[in-house]
Design a protein around this motif. Structure first.
Motif, PDB file in Angstrom:
ATOM      1  N   ALA A   6      42.650  44.076  41.024  1.00 52.20           N
ATOM      2  CA  ALA A   6      41.336  44.651  41.330  1.00 52.20           C
ATOM      3  C   ALA A   6      41.246  46.098  40.852  1.00 52.20           C
ATOM      4  N   VAL A   9      40.560  46.087  37.151  1.00 51.34           N
ATOM      5  CA  VAL A   9      39.197  45.674  36.807  1.00 51.34           C
ATOM      6  C   VAL A   9      38.169  46.712  37.257  1.00 51.34           C
ATOM      7  N   THR A  18      32.054  44.828  38.116  1.00 51.91           N
ATOM      8  CA  THR A  18      33.195  43.984  38.454  1.00 51.91           C
ATOM      9  C   THR A  18      32.735  42.758  39.230  1.00 51.91           C
ATOM     10  N   GLN A  22      36.396  38.095  37.632  1.00 48.00           N
ATOM     11  CA  GLN A  22      37.226  38.979  36.803  1.00 48.00           C
ATOM     12  C   GLN A  22      38.512  39.364  37.536  1.00 48.00           C
ATOM     13  N   ILE A  23      38.392  39.668  38.819  1.00 45.46           N
ATOM     14  CA  ILE A  23      39.581  40.026  39.612  1.00 45.46           C
ATOM     15  C   ILE A  23      40.523  38.841  39.682  1.00 45.46           C
ATOM     16  N   GLU A  26      42.293  38.389  36.331  1.00 44.20           N
ATOM     17  CA  GLU A  26      43.306  39.430  36.140  1.00 44.20           C
ATOM     18  C   GLU A  26      44.535  39.175  37.001  1.00 44.20           C
ATOM     19  N   LYS A  41      34.117  41.139  47.266  1.00 45.95           N
ATOM     20  CA  LYS A  41      34.365  42.284  46.385  1.00 45.95           C
ATOM     21  C   LYS A  41      34.335  43.598  47.158  1.00 45.95           C
ATOM     22  N   HIS A  45      37.279  46.465  47.376  1.00 46.54           N
ATOM     23  CA  HIS A  45      37.013  47.820  46.909  1.00 46.54           C
ATOM     24  C   HIS A  45      37.319  48.847  47.997  1.00 46.54           C
TER      25      HIS A  45
END
Length: 191
Positions: A6, A9, A18, A22-23, A26, A41, A45
């Motif tokens: 995370a 990204v 983001t 995507q996380i 990755e 998300k 974060h």
């Protein structure tokens, strides 16, 4: 693993750019696997930002009231520059949050950063009042340190393009900032 992915990204795409997909990609996991550990998300974060706050405050915490004022401040500059080199993704994550108005981090800034900032500004003011430092504004001194040191992480792509010897950036920046802040913190010579 999830938080490391995370961080990568978020530091590359920012919060808005983001996605959980995507996380997950990755991290080499599926999106449901991510959601097993985090609600979404925003929680990821905030977890990253909270983890960052601890390491972000440490260099300022180490400003020692009993030490030589000029040495203490120059050491702080070096610690912040080292962080820019060692934690560039974290720096970009923090900068991105601040540029958005700190929507997820504002309570931590109020609770943790503000009292520490006020304490260290009062310490610098005490050193000024005692004649150990020249007259300057403690708040803006700290802002200047943050701006000059974090530039090397937050604008790394620009720095690499503009410098002929990017491998020597940290050493040269260290010498330059020590000279610049050293001159700012020097008392006028007695006549």
């Amino acid at each position: 693993m999830i938080l490391d992915a995370a961080l990568e990204v978020f530091s590359r795409h920012g919060y808005r750019g983001t996605t959980l997909d995507q996380i997950a990609a990755e991290a080499g996991l599926s999106k449901p696997n991510i959601l097993y550990y985090f609600d979404g998300k925003a929680e990821i974060h905030v977890t990253l930002l909270n983890r960052l706050m601890t390491s972000w405050l440490d260099p300022l915490i180490k400003l020692n009231a009993e030490g030589d004022p000029r040495h203490e401040i120059l050491s702080y500059v070096q610690r912040k520059l080292d962080m820019a080199r060692d934690l560039p993704q974290e720096s970009r994550l923090f900068a991105g949050e601040i540029l958005q108005g700190a929507p997820r981090m504002s309570p931590d800034l109020e609770r943790h950063l503000k009292p520490l900032f006020d304490e260290k500004c009062a310490l610098i003011q005490r050193w000024i009042d005692e004649g150990a430092l020249p007259s300057l504004n403690p708040q803006h001194l700290i802002f200047s340190i943050w701006a000059t040191t974090q530039h090397y992480a937050d604008f790394d792509a620009q720095v690499r393009v503009l410098l002929d010897t990017p491998d020597e950036t940290h050493a040269r920046a260290s010498r330059h900032l020590a000279q610049m802040f050293g001159a700012l913190l020097s008392l006028p010579e007695a006549r």
